[in-house]
Design an enzyme around this catalytic site. Structure first.
Site, PDB file in Angstrom:
ATOM      1  N   GLU A   1      37.873  55.298  46.532  1.00  0.00           N
ATOM      2  CA  GLU A   1      37.631  55.017  45.105  1.00  0.00           C
ATOM      3  C   GLU A   1      37.052  53.620  44.920  1.00  0.00           C
ATOM      4  OE1 GLU A   1      41.554  56.121  43.748  1.00  0.00           O
ATOM      5  OE2 GLU A   1      41.102  58.209  44.205  1.00  0.00           O
TER       6      GLU A   1
ATOM      7  N   HIS B   1      39.508  51.796  50.186  1.00  0.00           N
ATOM      8  CA  HIS B   1      39.810  53.142  49.673  1.00  0.00           C
ATOM      9  C   HIS B   1      38.522  53.739  49.109  1.00  0.00           C
ATOM     10  CE1 HIS B   1      41.425  56.323  47.162  1.00  0.00           C
ATOM     11  NE2 HIS B   1      42.524  56.268  47.884  1.00  0.00           N
TER      12      HIS B   1
ATOM     13  N   GLY C   1      42.577  63.864  45.749  1.00  0.00           N
ATOM     14  CA  GLY C   1      42.825  64.204  44.349  1.00  0.00           C
ATOM     15  C   GLY C   1      42.222  65.534  43.935  1.00  0.00           C
TER      16      GLY C   1
ATOM     17  N   ASN D   1      50.295  55.817  47.400  1.00  0.00           N
ATOM     18  CA  ASN D   1      49.326  55.034  46.617  1.00  0.00           C
ATOM     19  C   ASN D   1      49.448  55.473  45.162  1.00  0.00           C
ATOM     20  OD1 ASN D   1      47.103  53.799  45.501  1.00  0.00           O
ATOM     21  ND2 ASN D   1      45.591  55.068  46.554  1.00  0.00           N
ATOM     22  N   TRP D   2      50.035  54.605  44.350  1.00  0.00           N
ATOM     23  CA  TRP D   2      50.276  54.986  42.954  1.00  0.00           C
ATOM     24  C   TRP D   2      49.023  54.816  42.086  1.00  0.00           C
ATOM     25  CZ3 TRP D   2      55.747  52.234  42.284  1.00  0.00           C
ATOM     26  CH2 TRP D   2      56.677  52.889  43.101  1.00  0.00           C
ATOM     27  N   LYS D   3      47.971  54.282  42.648  1.00  0.00           N
ATOM     28  CA  LYS D   3      46.707  54.084  41.925  1.00  0.00           C
ATOM     29  C   LYS D   3      46.957  53.403  40.568  1.00  0.00           C
ATOM     30  CE  LYS D   3      44.862  58.061  44.323  1.00  0.00           C
ATOM     31  NZ  LYS D   3      43.764  58.979  44.459  1.00  0.00           N
TER      32      LYS D   3
ATOM     33  N   GLU E   1      40.522  59.523  55.276  1.00  0.00           N
ATOM     34  CA  GLU E   1      40.649  60.219  53.995  1.00  0.00           C
ATOM     35  C   GLU E   1      39.302  60.849  53.640  1.00  0.00           C
ATOM     36  OE1 GLU E   1      44.027  58.643  51.442  1.00  0.00           O
ATOM     37  OE2 GLU E   1      42.365  57.297  51.103  1.00  0.00           O
TER      38      GLU E   1
ATOM     39  N   GLY F   1      48.490  60.204  47.494  1.00  0.00           N
ATOM     40  CA  GLY F   1      48.201  59.794  46.122  1.00  0.00           C
ATOM     41  C   GLY F   1      49.089  60.538  45.134  1.00  0.00           C
ATOM     42  N   GLY F   2      48.588  61.648  44.613  1.00  0.00           N
ATOM     43  CA  GLY F   2      49.276  62.382  43.539  1.00  0.00           C
ATOM     44  C   GLY F   2      50.737  62.678  43.831  1.00  0.00           C
TER      45      GLY F   2
ATOM     46  N   SER G   1      45.215  64.971  49.382  1.00  0.00           N
ATOM     47  CA  SER G   1      46.012  66.092  48.872  1.00  0.00           C
ATOM     48  C   SER G   1      47.155  66.485  49.812  1.00  0.00           C
ATOM     49  CB  SER G   1      45.104  67.299  48.574  1.00  0.00           C
ATOM     50  OG  SER G   1      44.146  66.942  47.589  1.00  0.00           O
TER      51      SER G   1
END
Ligand code: PEP
Length: 259
Positions: A101, A99, A177, A13-15, A171, A238-239, A217
């Site tokens: 977020e 998600h 994150g 997920n490149w957000k 998640e 993600g990251g 993470s």
């Protein structure tokens, strides 16, 4: 606990990172290297703006294209939104739905998330339904109750034959994150809870075939431990999905599990 073996799935997920050119550059790298891991399904989720370039670049490759979000309706007066039908036309395979977020920053309710799941399935886009508790909810002993509430709404009204097209991503919000991942045991506990939720409500093929990803993470250094758990069928990343080597290390760990 499940004994079934499902093909692992790893989604990056490149957000809100990487414009079209940067996204395309990473897609160029991934489409080559991912060929070395045929035991894993792999997807990447760029921003809407970068989706056309990435979809074109990854056409007929082993890397699938994923959207980060959608609106449930097919078309209409929904300024700023993108429909599942439009995503399907672009060649998008999966779409993240709910998600944390989206739920926390943009106030998406459980029932709106459920509408998105149904909208994706209507359009032929496979939803990845994200669920997970906050730290306060975990500390209050409510992790399972929160996940159950999100599953109830997310899967509401789906005919049994469509359920197998849904992927769940667990998640925990406190692990996204933050660099603080759930331990493999903590993650497995909730994954097993989700699996038994499915077993209790649907015919056996649903719980046996539905993939449940872990997200929060995930890195090359912790992926093997997480993916070694019986009910963890892949990762939503993600990251660590933003650079080729970090992402590939996770795909390699999933490949070990899958081969
Ligand atoms: C995510 O965005 O879904 C996620 C899991 O992020 P991170 O890996 O950075 O925690």
């Amino acid at each position: 606990m499940s004994t079934g073996k499902r093909r692992p799935l790893v989604v990056g997920n490149w957000k809100m990172n990487k414009g079209p050119q940067e996204a395309d550059a990473l897609a160029v790298q991934l489409k080559v290297v991912i060929q070395d891991y045929p035991a894993v399904d792999v997807g990447v989720a760029p921003t809407f703006l970068a989706l056309p370039a990435v979809a074109e670049r990854l056409k007929h490759t082993a890397v699938q294209v994923v959207a980060q979000n959608c609106h449930p309706e097919v078309s209409g007066a929904y300024t700023g939104e993108v429909s599942p039908e439009m995503l399907r036309q672009l060649g998008v395979t999966w779409c993240l739905v709910g998600h944390s977020e989206r739920r926390q920053i943009f106030g998406e309710s459980d029932s709106f998330v459920g509408q998105k799941v149904r909208g994706c399935l209507r359009a032929g886009v496979l939803p990845i339904l994200c669920v997970g508790e906050t730290l306060a909810e975990r500390d209050a002993g409510q992790a399972e109750a929160v996940v159950q509430r999100q599953l109830d709404a997310g899967l509401a009204g789906l005919p049994t034959d469509q359920l197998a097209s849904v992927t769940i991503a667990y998640e925990p919000v406190w692990a996204i994150g933050t660099g603080r991942n759930a331990s493999p045991q903590q993650a497995q506990e909730i994954h097993a809870f989700i699996r038994s939720y499915l077993e209790d409500r649907y015919p056996p093929f649903v719980s046996r075939s539905m993939r449940i990803l872990y997200g929060g993470s995930v890195k090359g250094s912790n992926a093997a431990g997480l993916l070694g758990q019986a009910d963890i069928d892949g990762a939503l990343v993600g990251g660590a999905a933003l650079t080729r080597d970090d992402f590939v290390a996770i795909v390699a760990a999933a490949h070990q599990r899958g081969s």
